[in-house]
Design a protein around this motif. Structure first.
Motif, mmCIF file in Angstrom:
data_model
loop_
_atom_site.group_PDB
_atom_site.id
_atom_site.type_symbol
_atom_site.label_atom_id
_atom_site.label_comp_id
_atom_site.label_asym_id
_atom_site.label_seq_id
_atom_site.Cartn_x
_atom_site.Cartn_y
_atom_site.Cartn_z
ATOM 1 N N ARG A 162 12.523 -2.500 -2.068
ATOM 2 C CA ARG A 162 11.188 -3.005 -2.416
ATOM 3 C C ARG A 162 10.442 -3.433 -1.151
ATOM 4 N N ALA A 163 11.136 -4.153 -0.265
ATOM 5 C CA ALA A 163 10.515 -4.583 0.996
ATOM 6 C C ALA A 163 10.135 -3.383 1.844
ATOM 7 N N LEU A 164 10.986 -2.375 1.877
ATOM 8 C CA LEU A 164 10.693 -1.175 2.664
ATOM 9 C C LEU A 164 9.540 -0.385 2.053
ATOM 10 N N ALA A 165 9.534 -0.212 0.732
ATOM 11 C CA ALA A 165 8.427 0.500 0.079
ATOM 12 C C ALA A 165 7.104 -0.221 0.349
ATOM 13 N N THR A 166 7.155 -1.541 0.368
ATOM 14 C CA THR A 166 5.951 -2.319 0.666
ATOM 15 C C THR A 166 5.487 -2.063 2.094
ATOM 16 N N ALA A 167 6.402 -2.147 3.046
ATOM 17 C CA ALA A 167 6.045 -1.938 4.451
ATOM 18 C C ALA A 167 5.528 -0.520 4.685
ATOM 19 N N LEU A 168 6.191 0.467 4.104
ATOM 20 C CA LEU A 168 5.787 1.858 4.325
ATOM 21 C C LEU A 168 4.463 2.186 3.634
ATOM 22 N N SER A 169 4.216 1.575 2.486
ATOM 23 C CA SER A 169 2.936 1.841 1.815
ATOM 24 C C SER A 169 1.781 1.344 2.681
ATOM 25 N N GLU A 170 1.984 0.243 3.376
ATOM 26 C CA GLU A 170 0.939 -0.269 4.271
ATOM 27 C C GLU A 170 0.784 0.616 5.503
ATOM 28 N N ILE B 121 3.758 1.405 -7.651
ATOM 29 C CA ILE B 121 4.796 2.427 -7.460
ATOM 30 C C ILE B 121 6.024 2.098 -8.291
ATOM 31 N N GLU B 122 6.466 0.846 -8.236
ATOM 32 C CA GLU B 122 7.668 0.493 -8.998
ATOM 33 C C GLU B 122 7.416 0.603 -10.493
ATOM 34 N N LYS B 123 6.244 0.203 -10.960
ATOM 35 C CA LYS B 123 5.928 0.320 -12.382
ATOM 36 C C LYS B 123 5.876 1.785 -12.796
ATOM 37 N N LEU B 124 5.249 2.609 -11.982
ATOM 38 C CA LEU B 124 5.155 4.034 -12.312
ATOM 39 C C LEU B 124 6.548 4.659 -12.378
ATOM 40 N N LEU B 125 7.398 4.328 -11.409
ATOM 41 C CA LEU B 125 8.750 4.881 -11.412
ATOM 42 C C LEU B 125 9.589 4.334 -12.567
#
Length: 185
Positions: free
Chosen positions: A49-57, A77-81
């Protein structure tokens, strides 16, 4: 009021046949609500979750307009997945995040979410170029999720673009030089 489902319908045309399946399912309108409440189940570990947040930014950074984090893209993203993806849809995203994490720990000796923005950009470039296991597939799908989440959010529609509800005013003599933003409806 801006409706995320209407915005999703517009995103479908942008990606065409290469549209990531969960986005297409969400845009189909067969289930009435997409963006209210938390995901039905956790998809990411805390580290993912922390990585997805950093990469989305890194995909849509904060500039003179808010970035992906401000637009709550990671939660989208997490809700969609969680609510729209089949297990086989989640696999490349989870595997890609894990591959980026492993490469960051190997090359930089830190968790990828804690790497510098330049290091995160380098990791995303490796993924984009297929230099990580499953990287190119991950990058394409993750980028679609970030772009979709951003441009269907209130921030993406009203601050990054100029929102004009349809039907809007028609001015056939509107000077092109007065256009400041891309218009969305």
């Amino acid at each position: 009021m801006i409706d995320r489902r209407d915005a999703l319908a517009g995103i479908v045309t942008m990606f065409g046949a290469a549209l990531f399946a969960p986005i297409a399912r969400a845009a189909s309108g067969k289930i009435p609500v997409i963006d209210t409440g938390p995901p039905s189940s956790a998809v990411f570990t805390a580290g993912q979750r922390a990585l997805a947040t950093a990469l989305s930014e890194r995909v849509i950074p904060t500039t003179d307009t808010p970035g992906a984090i401000a637009a709550e893209v990671p939660a989208f993203i997490e809700k969609l997945l969680a609510d729209w993806a089949m297990p086989e849809d989640k696999a490349p995203i989870l595997a890609g995040l894990d591959a980026i994490e492993a490469r960051s720990r190997r090359d930089y000796k830190v968790a990828a979410a804690e790497a510098t923005p330049e290091q995160q950009d380098a990791l995303l470039t490796l993924a984009m170029n297929g230099a990580l296991p499953g990287g190119a597939d991950f990058f394409d799908k993750f980028r679609q999720l970030v772009i979709t989440g951003y441009y269907t959010s209130e921030i993406g529609i009203t601050q990054e673009r100029e929102y004009l509800p349809v039907p809007g005013e028609y001015d056939g003599a509107f000077p092109y030089s007065n256009v400041n933003k891309v218009y969305s409806s």
